[in-house]
Design a protein around this motif. Structure first.
Motif, PDB file in Angstrom:
ATOM      1  N   ILE A  35      20.427  47.872  64.923  1.00 35.76           N
ATOM      2  CA  ILE A  35      20.575  48.330  63.480  1.00 35.76           C
ATOM      3  C   ILE A  35      21.894  48.527  63.031  1.00 35.76           C
ATOM      4  CG2 ILE A  35      20.185  50.754  64.159  1.00 35.76           C
ATOM      5  CD1 ILE A  35      18.461  51.168  61.588  1.00 35.76           C
ATOM      6  N   ALA A  36      22.172  48.195  61.727  1.00 34.44           N
ATOM      7  CA  ALA A  36      23.672  48.291  61.150  1.00 34.44           C
ATOM      8  C   ALA A  36      23.374  49.419  59.810  1.00 34.44           C
ATOM      9  CB  ALA A  36      24.153  47.156  60.517  1.00 34.44           C
ATOM     10  N   LEU A  37      24.098  50.546  60.213  1.00 36.61           N
ATOM     11  CA  LEU A  37      24.182  51.529  59.082  1.00 36.61           C
ATOM     12  C   LEU A  37      25.295  51.553  58.329  1.00 36.61           C
ATOM     13  CD1 LEU A  37      22.705  54.410  61.558  1.00 36.61           C
ATOM     14  CD2 LEU A  37      21.404  52.644  59.847  1.00 36.61           C
ATOM     15  N   LEU A  38      25.255  52.038  57.218  1.00 32.09           N
ATOM     16  CA  LEU A  38      26.551  52.348  56.263  1.00 32.09           C
ATOM     17  C   LEU A  38      26.652  53.864  56.036  1.00 32.09           C
ATOM     18  CD1 LEU A  38      28.963  50.994  54.577  1.00 32.09           C
ATOM     19  CD2 LEU A  38      27.211  50.754  52.634  1.00 32.09           C
ATOM     20  N   PRO A  39      27.301  54.633  56.444  1.00 27.99           N
ATOM     21  CA  PRO A  39      27.274  56.057  55.917  1.00 27.99           C
ATOM     22  C   PRO A  39      27.611  56.049  54.663  1.00 27.99           C
ATOM     23  CG  PRO A  39      28.920  55.532  57.839  1.00 27.99           C
ATOM     24  CD  PRO A  39      28.434  54.270  57.387  1.00 27.99           C
ATOM     25  N   LEU A  40      26.841  57.157  53.936  1.00 28.73           N
ATOM     26  CA  LEU A  40      27.077  57.624  52.596  1.00 28.73           C
ATOM     27  C   LEU A  40      27.928  59.137  52.510  1.00 28.73           C
ATOM     28  CD1 LEU A  40      23.358  56.596  51.688  1.00 28.73           C
ATOM     29  CD2 LEU A  40      25.633  55.453  51.431  1.00 28.73           C
ATOM     30  N   GLU A  63       5.444  55.812  67.140  1.00 29.70           N
ATOM     31  CA  GLU A  63       6.531  56.895  67.290  1.00 29.70           C
ATOM     32  C   GLU A  63       7.733  55.895  66.373  1.00 29.70           C
ATOM     33  OE1 GLU A  63       7.158  60.042  68.357  1.00 29.70           O
ATOM     34  OE2 GLU A  63       4.769  59.809  68.812  1.00 29.70           O
ATOM     35  N   GLU A  64       8.568  56.905  65.711  1.00 26.93           N
ATOM     36  CA  GLU A  64       9.750  56.274  64.963  1.00 26.93           C
ATOM     37  C   GLU A  64      10.787  55.694  66.202  1.00 26.93           C
ATOM     38  OE1 GLU A  64      10.841  56.331  61.864  1.00 26.93           O
ATOM     39  OE2 GLU A  64       8.889  56.947  61.269  1.00 26.93           O
ATOM     40  N   PRO A  65      11.489  54.640  66.057  1.00 30.08           N
ATOM     41  CA  PRO A  65      12.285  54.228  67.017  1.00 30.08           C
ATOM     42  C   PRO A  65      13.443  55.007  67.091  1.00 30.08           C
ATOM     43  CG  PRO A  65      12.227  52.734  65.006  1.00 30.08           C
ATOM     44  CD  PRO A  65      11.352  53.661  64.810  1.00 30.08           C
ATOM     45  N   GLY A  66      14.039  54.982  68.342  1.00 29.31           N
ATOM     46  CA  GLY A  66      15.353  55.813  68.414  1.00 29.31           C
ATOM     47  C   GLY A  66      16.561  54.909  68.450  1.00 29.31           C
ATOM     48  N   LEU A  67      17.700  55.565  68.406  1.00 27.79           N
ATOM     49  CA  LEU A  67      18.973  55.053  68.420  1.00 27.79           C
ATOM     50  C   LEU A  67      19.650  55.432  69.522  1.00 27.79           C
ATOM     51  CD1 LEU A  67      20.000  55.910  64.585  1.00 27.79           C
ATOM     52  CD2 LEU A  67      19.048  53.860  65.645  1.00 27.79           C
TER      53      LEU A  67
END
Length: 101
Positions: A35-40, A63-67
């Motif tokens: 996953i690619a995340l862009l901090p806000l 279940e929600e996936p983990g990172l």
């Protein structure tokens, strides 16, 4: 969710600070999901253009996936290259990549 809404994730950092991030994309490379995340910032905008890459883990059905942090340099290099290829296809240009360790 309409097409103008973005999917966000809240990260809890080591100092228990929470960081809201836009999900740019979820992609696969070498048979694993990332996953690619862009901090806000507090206003919901991105200030510095840094992108955080994480490995997605399956936490079971319903279940929600983990990172997970990508700690292996070779793996991070492959994931960064795959993400850069995706970015080029999206015509976003170059953005600095950084991982949160």
């Amino acid at each position: 969710m309409n097409e103008n809404e973005s999917l966000t994730v809240t990260l809890t950092l080591e100092n228990d600070e929470e960081l809201e991030c836009d999900v740019l994309t979820i992609f696969e490379t070498d048979g694993r999901q990332y996953i690619a995340l862009l901090p806000l910032n507090d206003e919901g905008d991105s200030d510095d253009g840094q992108i955080y890459l994480y490995r997605l883990t399956d936490n079971g059905e319903g279940e929600e996936p983990g990172l997970e942090n990508i700690l292996d340099d070779d793996e991070f290099e492959r994931v960064s290259e795959a993400f850069n290829d995706w970015m080029e296809a999206q015509d976003f240009g170059d953005i600095d990549l950084d991982d949160m360790e």
